[in-house]
Design a protein around this motif. Structure first.
Motif, PDB file in Angstrom:
ATOM      1  N   THR A 223     -12.522 -17.572 -17.194  1.00 41.19           N
ATOM      2  CA  THR A 223     -12.052 -17.697 -18.575  1.00 41.19           C
ATOM      3  C   THR A 223     -12.227 -16.387 -19.325  1.00 41.19           C
ATOM      4  O   THR A 223     -12.833 -15.427 -18.824  1.00 41.19           O
ATOM      5  N   ASP A 227      -5.010 -14.004 -21.779  1.00 39.73           N
ATOM      6  CA  ASP A 227      -4.538 -14.085 -20.396  1.00 39.73           C
ATOM      7  C   ASP A 227      -5.004 -12.890 -19.559  1.00 39.73           C
ATOM      8  O   ASP A 227      -5.304 -13.041 -18.362  1.00 39.73           O
ATOM      9  N   VAL A 230      -8.514 -13.557 -18.514  1.00 46.72           N
ATOM     10  CA  VAL A 230      -8.547 -14.592 -17.474  1.00 46.72           C
ATOM     11  C   VAL A 230      -8.141 -13.995 -16.132  1.00 46.72           C
ATOM     12  O   VAL A 230      -8.735 -14.310 -15.088  1.00 46.72           O
ATOM     13  N   CYS A 293      -9.439 -22.442 -14.505  1.00 48.19           N
ATOM     14  CA  CYS A 293      -8.938 -21.195 -15.069  1.00 48.19           C
ATOM     15  C   CYS A 293      -8.253 -21.462 -16.399  1.00 48.19           C
ATOM     16  O   CYS A 293      -7.481 -22.424 -16.535  1.00 48.19           O
ATOM     17  N   THR A 295      -7.790 -19.645 -20.814  1.00 49.92           N
ATOM     18  CA  THR A 295      -8.365 -18.921 -21.940  1.00 49.92           C
ATOM     19  C   THR A 295      -9.404 -19.788 -22.632  1.00 49.92           C
ATOM     20  O   THR A 295      -9.557 -20.976 -22.326  1.00 49.92           O
ATOM     21  N   ILE A 299      -9.995 -23.682 -21.769  1.00 51.74           N
ATOM     22  CA  ILE A 299     -10.944 -23.849 -20.665  1.00 51.74           C
ATOM     23  C   ILE A 299     -11.642 -25.202 -20.665  1.00 51.74           C
ATOM     24  O   ILE A 299     -11.931 -25.761 -19.593  1.00 51.74           O
TER      25      ILE A 299
END
Length: 348
Positions: A223, A227, A230, A293, A295, A299
């Protein structure tokens, strides 16, 4: 769900403040990992710096340590934390026991079962001031004099959580332990189809209750605030999957998903010393099998989909520059995910 985070271990000057910050952010536990540094020292520092969080090694390697020696370390941590210590134990693999620690190897599951029972026999002797008289295949403990016995604490017995991957060790965890520490290379499918049924079999043998048993982990979390972050976190997970996947011990987990060929390829690369090339062999879809997985805004939902209803606790570490308020919000969201664990059995 309960949320754990890792303590800094290399520099003890950082440990107390990190533990206090974790407690303030709402983490349920702070943990250490037995890699390059002592697994207990940072926990002792954290015990003095906090009031609420659980303190646990995840995990301490059992067999190189006498059960009585480890019982003493756990006893002092439990006493000085006022009952907040949980002993995470693992067997490690044959090569490390024989070649790193210099001890003889034997079947790990029955040996660790005896080890946990030996620990409890020592603790029972100290708390109840009875005779130490423990006999098993692997350990015989019959001598404990007053000078070598710490004072009774009046606290619950130290809970023990066992690291388990294979079916035999999962059954031992259910039979004699208070929790299981699942390996990060674990999918939801492996958790549901292999881990939980084997744990339940062990619980039936030991007369233990699922509500008093903590199922911890079983995957990675990738996280970050956006993006790009991540994607960086997924690269770290990709490297860990490549490393773990090269070990034949974890082949059954890969095989469950039809990834035997990947495991064999990674193992060959490890034999050839091509460690830095392993991650490139792990595609995104494999990363997502083993990791939640998303943001920060995504999450909690990804964790619920990945773990919800199956695991009770997980690891979540934030970058040092993550605002404290954001950490509290994210942890609170994850802690709202229902789980079955209601607390350790405090009976002696």
């Amino acid at each position: 769900m309960r949320v754990f985070t890792r303590l800094p271990m290399r520099d003890w000057q950082e440990t107390a403040s990190a533990a206090r910050n974790a407690e303030a952010a709402g983490h349920d536990a702070v943990m250490t990992v037995e890699l390059g540094h002592d697994v207990f020292a940072a926990l002792a520092i954290a015990a003095m710096a906090t009031e609420r969080v659980e303190l646990t090694p995840s995990v301490a390697v059992a067999f190189p340590r006498s059960p009585t020696v480890l019982a003493s370390q756990a006893w002092d941590l439990q006493a000085n934390s006022r009952g907040r210590f949980v002993l995470g134990l693992g067997s490690q693999v044959k090569g490390h026991n024989e070649r790193r620690f210099g001890i003889a190897w034997s079947a790990p599951a029955p040996r660790l079962r005896d080890y946990v029972r030996a620990l409890r026999a020592v603790w029972q002797c100290w708390e109840k001031r009875g005779k130490l008289d423990f006999h098993s295949e692997h350990y015989t403990l019959t001598l404990m004099t007053p000078d070598f016995s710490p004072e009774p604490t009046g606290l619950p017995m130290v809970p023990v959580a066992i690291a388990a991957v294979g079916e035999a060790m999962l059954r031992v965890a259910g039979q004699v332990a208070d929790g299981v520490r699942l390996h990060p290379l674990c999918s939801r499918r492996y958790l549901e189809e292999v881990c939980l049924p084997q744990i339940a079999t062990g619980m039936a043998r030991g007369g233990r209750s699922r509500e008093n048993f903590d199922v911890h982990g079983g995957g990675f979390v990738a996280t970050g605030p956006d993006d790009a972050a991540v994607a960086i976190a997924m690269e770290h997970v990709r490297q860990r999957i490549g490393f773990y996947g090269s070990t034949r011990t974890y082949m059954p987990i890969l095989a469950l998903h039809g990834l035997q060929d990947l495991g064999l390829k990674l193992h060959r690369m490890s034999v050839e010393g091509r460690w830095s090339d392993m991650a490139s062999q792990v595609p995104d879809d494999v990363v997502r099998i083993f990791a939640a997985c998303g943001t920060y805004t995504q999450i909690a939902g990804a964790i619920e989909q990945r773990y919800g209803g199956a695991a009770d606790s997980l690891d979540l570490d934030f970058p040092a520059d993550t605002p404290a308020g954001l950490q509290r919000e994210l942890i609170a969201d994850i802690r709202r995910i229902p789980h079955r664990f209601a607390g350790f059995d405090s009976n002696w």
